[in-house]
Design a protein around this motif. Structure first.
Motif, PDB file in Angstrom:
ATOM      1  N   VAL A 118      -0.406 -10.032   0.346  1.00  0.00           N
ATOM      2  CA  VAL A 118       0.087  -8.612   0.306  1.00  0.00           C
ATOM      3  C   VAL A 118      -1.073  -7.943   0.914  1.00  0.00           C
ATOM      4  O   VAL A 118      -2.399  -8.315   0.747  1.00  0.00           O
ATOM      5  N   GLN A 119      -1.078  -7.290   2.085  1.00  0.00           N
ATOM      6  CA  GLN A 119      -2.061  -6.272   2.613  1.00  0.00           C
ATOM      7  C   GLN A 119      -2.377  -5.034   1.897  1.00  0.00           C
ATOM      8  O   GLN A 119      -1.338  -4.126   1.595  1.00  0.00           O
ATOM      9  N   VAL A 120      -3.413  -5.059   1.368  1.00  0.00           N
ATOM     10  CA  VAL A 120      -3.804  -3.850   0.546  1.00  0.00           C
ATOM     11  C   VAL A 120      -5.066  -2.999   1.407  1.00  0.00           C
ATOM     12  O   VAL A 120      -5.879  -3.127   1.858  1.00  0.00           O
ATOM     13  N   ASN A 121      -4.718  -1.669   1.517  1.00  0.00           N
ATOM     14  CA  ASN A 121      -5.640  -0.655   1.798  1.00  0.00           C
ATOM     15  C   ASN A 121      -6.581  -0.282   0.716  1.00  0.00           C
ATOM     16  O   ASN A 121      -6.466   1.016   0.247  1.00  0.00           O
ATOM     17  N   VAL A 122      -7.431  -0.908   0.569  1.00  0.00           N
ATOM     18  CA  VAL A 122      -8.382  -0.896  -0.568  1.00  0.00           C
ATOM     19  C   VAL A 122      -9.259   0.404  -0.209  1.00  0.00           C
ATOM     20  O   VAL A 122      -9.369   1.370  -1.398  1.00  0.00           O
ATOM     21  N   SER A 123      -9.523   0.777   0.821  1.00  0.00           N
ATOM     22  CA  SER A 123     -10.391   2.017   1.197  1.00  0.00           C
ATOM     23  C   SER A 123      -9.697   3.269   1.202  1.00  0.00           C
ATOM     24  O   SER A 123     -10.368   4.358   1.140  1.00  0.00           O
ATOM     25  N   GLY A 124      -8.451   3.011   1.477  1.00  0.00           N
ATOM     26  CA  GLY A 124      -7.659   4.186   1.271  1.00  0.00           C
ATOM     27  C   GLY A 124      -7.532   4.988   2.679  1.00  0.00           C
ATOM     28  O   GLY A 124      -7.270   6.273   2.826  1.00  0.00           O
ATOM     29  N   GLU A 125      -8.260   4.277   3.906  1.00  0.00           N
ATOM     30  CA  GLU A 125      -8.554   4.981   5.166  1.00  0.00           C
ATOM     31  C   GLU A 125      -6.936   5.540   5.593  1.00  0.00           C
ATOM     32  O   GLU A 125      -6.131   4.462   5.397  1.00  0.00           O
ATOM     33  N   ALA A 126      -6.551   6.444   6.163  1.00  0.00           N
ATOM     34  CA  ALA A 126      -5.569   6.959   6.776  1.00  0.00           C
ATOM     35  C   ALA A 126      -5.185   5.885   7.785  1.00  0.00           C
ATOM     36  O   ALA A 126      -3.926   5.604   8.338  1.00  0.00           O
ATOM     37  N   SER A 127      -6.163   5.346   8.603  1.00  0.00           N
ATOM     38  CA  SER A 127      -5.860   4.757   9.769  1.00  0.00           C
ATOM     39  C   SER A 127      -5.523   3.181   9.578  1.00  0.00           C
ATOM     40  O   SER A 127      -5.137   2.598  10.478  1.00  0.00           O
ATOM     41  N   LYS A 128      -5.504   2.817   8.243  1.00  0.00           N
ATOM     42  CA  LYS A 128      -5.435   1.594   7.862  1.00  0.00           C
ATOM     43  C   LYS A 128      -3.958   1.374   7.377  1.00  0.00           C
ATOM     44  O   LYS A 128      -3.589   2.089   6.550  1.00  0.00           O
ATOM     45  N   GLN A 129      -3.363   0.252   7.762  1.00  0.00           N
ATOM     46  CA  GLN A 129      -2.013  -0.136   7.077  1.00  0.00           C
ATOM     47  C   GLN A 129      -2.373  -0.872   5.766  1.00  0.00           C
ATOM     48  O   GLN A 129      -3.360  -1.163   5.330  1.00  0.00           O
ATOM     49  N   GLY A 130      -1.298  -0.932   4.963  1.00  0.00           N
ATOM     50  CA  GLY A 130      -1.383  -1.643   3.672  1.00  0.00           C
ATOM     51  C   GLY A 130      -0.978  -0.920   2.616  1.00  0.00           C
ATOM     52  O   GLY A 130      -0.901   0.235   2.553  1.00  0.00           O
ATOM     53  N   VAL A 131      -0.825  -1.547   1.335  1.00  0.00           N
ATOM     54  CA  VAL A 131      -0.168  -0.800   0.254  1.00  0.00           C
ATOM     55  C   VAL A 131      -1.614  -0.262  -0.553  1.00  0.00           C
ATOM     56  O   VAL A 131      -2.593  -0.969  -0.671  1.00  0.00           O
TER      57      VAL A 131
END
Length: 224
Positions: A118-131
């Motif tokens: 599962v891809q996770v957007n840990v940084s919370g960047e809007a440009s990155k995909q992920g949960v």
């Protein structure tokens, strides 16, 4: 460029980082070959690499057909639902599961259980995909309905920054979350693995406990 020499340097850095983080097992090195030729991919094979990663369907198919049949193939990029049927049954590990629509299509098209991160957007960047990290528990629960999906671990991509302490904190946050999910003992989501770290930050990921690092430029270079 000598891939064998690059791999030796990388493995030395992996050992140093693992020792620094008190990590007992070194991560598997995935050669990211999306920017290089089949010949260069074969150089990596001859150097001892057995894990290969591609992020485009066409590139994945080309490399898989050209490489020896004892390699492990990782699809590491975003996958459009309309292209799932073209590639999913040839994938050993899929690193970018990030939405239920995609999970549903994988489950529909798969002829066997697909090992997914599962891809996770840990940084919370809007440009990155992920949960998002705070939505991950709910997402994992919802995946229980898909018989052909096994959540083997979590994946993330760190932001491009020179702040190594920040990157390391992000990787450690994902490791903590992985441990929480693993402790649930879910049959469909053993969640034992961590896919994190690329050419510029694999040493930090290793220190934080990565089990797979995805290395392109520093291993095989960039030709195309």
């Amino acid at each position: 460029m000598n891939v064998s020499e690059n791999l030796n340097d990388i493995e030395q850095q992996l050992r140093q980082s693992a020792d620094k983080g008190n990590i007992s097992t070194l991560p598997n090195v995935i050669a990211v070959t999306k920017y290089v030729t089949i010949d260069r991919a074969n150089d990596a094979y001859r150097a001892g690499i057995r894990h290969f990663g591609e992020n485009r369907v066409e590139g994945f198919q080309q490399k898989q057909q050209a490489l020896p049949n004892d390699v492990t193939m990782h699809f590491i990029g975003a996958l459009q639902t309309r292209k799932v049927k073209e590639v999913i049954n040839d994938v050993d590990y899929f690193h970018a599961l990030d939405r239920l629509k995609l999970a549903k299509e994988i489950d529909k098209r798969a002829t066997h259980t697909i090992k997914c991160f599962v891809q996770v957007n840990v940084s919370g960047e809007a440009s990155k995909q992920g949960v998002a990290l705070d939505e991950l528990d709910t997402f994992i629960e919802e995946l229980a309905q898909f018989d052909n999906i096994e959540v083997v671990g979590l994946m993330t991509m760190a932001p491009l920054t020179d702040d190594e302490s920040y990157i390391k904190d992000l990787f450690q946050s994902l490791r903590i979350k992985r441990d929480e999910i693993k402790a649930l003992n879910l049959n469909y989501a053993p969640c034992t693995e961590l896919s994190m770290g690329m050419s510029n930050d694999f040493h930090l990921a290793t220190e934080a406990g990565a089990s797979f690092v995805r290395i392109g430029t520093k291993l095989v270079g960039k030709e195309e």
